[in-house]
Design an enzyme around this catalytic site. Structure first.
Site, PDB file in Angstrom:
ATOM      1  N   GLU A   9      -9.201 -13.609  -1.369  1.00 16.73           N
ATOM      2  CA  GLU A   9      -8.635 -14.018  -0.277  1.00 16.73           C
ATOM      3  C   GLU A   9      -9.236 -15.090   0.631  1.00 16.73           C
ATOM      4  O   GLU A   9     -10.392 -14.954   0.795  1.00 16.73           O
ATOM      5  CB  GLU A   9      -8.211 -12.969   0.765  1.00 16.73           C
ATOM      6  CG  GLU A   9      -7.299 -12.904   1.981  1.00 16.73           C
ATOM      7  CD  GLU A   9      -7.141 -11.731   2.485  1.00 16.73           C
ATOM      8  OE1 GLU A   9      -6.797 -10.766   1.867  1.00 16.73           O
ATOM      9  OE2 GLU A   9      -7.413 -11.646   3.788  1.00 16.73           O
ATOM     10  N   HIS A  28       0.861  -1.271   0.034  1.00 15.83           N
ATOM     11  CA  HIS A  28       0.079  -0.090  -0.177  1.00 15.83           C
ATOM     12  C   HIS A  28       0.931   1.311  -0.155  1.00 15.83           C
ATOM     13  O   HIS A  28       1.859   1.165   0.470  1.00 15.83           O
ATOM     14  CB  HIS A  28      -0.835   0.009   1.228  1.00 15.83           C
ATOM     15  CG  HIS A  28      -1.750  -1.154   1.412  1.00 15.83           C
ATOM     16  ND1 HIS A  28      -1.484  -2.184   2.289  1.00 15.83           N
ATOM     17  CD2 HIS A  28      -3.209  -1.100   1.582  1.00 15.83           C
ATOM     18  CE1 HIS A  28      -2.655  -3.058   2.384  1.00 15.83           C
ATOM     19  NE2 HIS A  28      -3.476  -2.495   1.993  1.00 15.83           N
ATOM     20  N   ASP A  34       2.367   1.841   3.322  1.00 12.83           N
ATOM     21  CA  ASP A  34       3.065   1.007   4.007  1.00 12.83           C
ATOM     22  C   ASP A  34       4.752   1.525   3.627  1.00 12.83           C
ATOM     23  O   ASP A  34       5.469   1.245   4.749  1.00 12.83           O
ATOM     24  CB  ASP A  34       3.180  -0.511   3.295  1.00 12.83           C
ATOM     25  CG  ASP A  34       1.851  -0.886   3.414  1.00 12.83           C
ATOM     26  OD1 ASP A  34       0.857  -0.835   4.265  1.00 12.83           O
ATOM     27  OD2 ASP A  34       1.572  -1.819   2.354  1.00 12.83           O
ATOM     28  N   ASP A  66      -5.072 -13.703  -2.608  1.00 13.71           N
ATOM     29  CA  ASP A  66      -4.377 -13.410  -1.327  1.00 13.71           C
ATOM     30  C   ASP A  66      -4.430 -14.738  -0.442  1.00 13.71           C
ATOM     31  O   ASP A  66      -5.459 -15.178   0.077  1.00 13.71           O
ATOM     32  CB  ASP A  66      -4.995 -12.403  -0.640  1.00 13.71           C
ATOM     33  CG  ASP A  66      -4.552 -11.007  -1.200  1.00 13.71           C
ATOM     34  OD1 ASP A  66      -3.677 -10.982  -1.678  1.00 13.71           O
ATOM     35  OD2 ASP A  66      -4.900  -9.943  -0.554  1.00 13.71           O
TER      36      ASP A  66
END
Ligand code: XLS
Ligand code: NI
Ligand code: NI
Length: 437
Positions: A268, A101, A104, A296
């Site tokens: 995910e 991100h 991050d 994910d």
């Protein structure tokens, strides 16, 4: 500085009989499984957020994951140190991809302009690291959920000013992803949902979300970004209800707002189970619609009702995922991103290696097993045979639209009661276990 001194150069494959916990027991990157190597099939990625900036803080306690790369009090210095640690980790683990991100990799500044400058500086540094190590970007994304301004949603906010902040952030995150040669860009709508319908215009909010996606598609085209855009289904958490609740809800959303063909899904495991589905169901639904893009890879806990994001170690799970992946013909732009975090008691940096090695080994085994099940062909043959009647003259007439209710009436009168056939669930479960065990 060396952040992972316990791993001298690289994690190696030592085979199933090895007792070295810092070696792969099943993941042998260059081993061929069918037409491709394990590395080509699995396309592992490490996520930046859990692995390098996750702190282990929970509602009951302070951070436990106190990292040597996060020691510098200056946030920009800390960001560069974290980048060093991350690329040391990727290279030593031998993964080909990473994901991040915007927030991050670079700290937020005092205003939008400073945040953009910070991001640009870190993207430049990351670009250097990518060139140095050969590690590539699977996808980038923007954190549209952490800043308090997004408390009532980002693109789905009642206030267009907040929409503008989110859209501006997406612009820079897309450009960052493009600058790093990213293969994709993910939208996970962490706060794109509601807490209560008493204060929410759900119809409008969904339209706003679709608008942002159309704007992002247009911007991607303008800057020449040809990577795959994805949305990531999740039913809840942090909101009570998230609009992208599961694969089928996403499909409906994409069709309703003319987004099919522009976006695929990043699916995910723990989100599937939160939605009350198996990962197998979610992957299957996406695959059939041609929108299974990326995965994910993680796992939830059967007894806990939230997104625990644990590392996947269950070979039965990885086998079902690999079966869907092989049935799809493999990833194109996607990969297996470990959106997973070590438990807060696993606070030492070396625990990050154990976690990823375990996940990669579990997928390597799952892939081998799935490949053998496919080669064997009995499972597919059973399903084909189960529906064989639909290829007969009557079944074909029904499906082509030729047969009417009158024809069905005549068919039953002529043929009487249908024969019941066993679904053979237990037989098939045993067949899968022939390979798993
Ligand atoms: C959270 C999501 C998030 C996305 C990226 O539950 O899984 O980590 O993958 O924003
Ligand atoms: Ni995720
Ligand atoms: Ni998640």
């Amino acid at each position: 500085m060396v952040y992972f001194p316990e791993v001298a150069d690289r994690v190696h494959y030592e085979g199933p009989s090895s007792r070295n916990p810092l070696a792969f027991h099943h993941y042998d990157a260059a081993k061929r499984i069918g037409a491709k190597t394990m590395a080509e099939h699995l396309r592992f990625a490490v996520c930046y957020w859990h692995t390098f900036v996750g702190t282990g803080q929970d509602p009951f306690g302070a951070p436990t994951l106190v990292r040597p790369w996060a020691a510098n009090p200056d946030p920009m210095r800390r960001a560069y140190d974290t980048l060093d640690a991350a690329f040391e980790f990727f290279s030593k683990l031998g993964v080909e991809y990473w994901c991040f991100h915007d927030r991050d990799i670079a700290p937020e500044g005092i205003d939008h302009a400073e945040s953009c400058r910070n991001l640009e500086a870190l993207v430049k540094a990351a670009d250097g690291k990518q060139k140095e190590t050969g590690v590539k970007l699977l996808w980038g994304t923007a954190s549209l959920f952490s800043n308090p301004r997004y408390q009532a949603g980002a693109s789905t906010n009642p206030d267009p000013h907040v929409f503008a902040c989110a859209a501006a952030q997406v612009k820079y995150a897309l450009e960052a992803t493009h600058a790093l040669g990213g293969l994709g860009y993910v939208f996970w709508g962490g706060r794109e949902g509601y807490e209560t319908l008493w204060n929410t215009d759900m119809k409008r909010e969904r339209e706003q979300f679709a608008r942002l996606l159309h704007m992002a598609i247009a911007h991607a085209r303008t800057i020449g970004f040809t990577g795959q855009l994805y949305i990531e289904p999740k039913p809840m958490e942090p909101t009570k209800h998230q609009y992208d609740s599961d694969v089928e809800a996403c499909l409906n959303f994409l069709r309703e707002f003319d987004l099919m063909g522009h976006l695929k899904l990043n699916i995910e495991t723990n989100h599937a189970t939160l939605a009350g589905h198996t990962m197998q169901h979610e992957l299957r639904a996406a695959r059939h619609a041609g929108i299974l893009g990326s995965i994910d890879a993680n796992a939830g806990d059967e007894l806990l009702g939230w997104d625990t994001d644990q590392f996947p170690t269950n070979v039965y799970l990885t086998t079902t995922i690999a079966l869907e992946l092989l049935a799809m013909g493999g990833f194109t732009t996607g990969g297996l991103n470990f959106d997973a975090k070590v438990r807060r008691q696993s606070h030492e940096p070396i625990d990050l290696f154990y976690a990823h090695i375990g996940g990669m080994d579990a997928f390597a085994r799952g892939l081998e097993i799935a490949h053998r099940i496919m080669e064997d062909g009995r499972l597919d043959a059973f399903v084909t045979d189960r529906y064989a009647g639909w290829s007969g003259p009557f079944g074909s007439d029904v499906m082509s639209g030729k047969a009417t209710l009158d024809d069905c009436d005549a068919y039953v009168r002529a043929n009487g009661e249908p024969l019941r056939r066993s679904g053979r669930q237990e037989y098939l479960e045993n067949l899968i276990n022939e390979y798993v065990l």
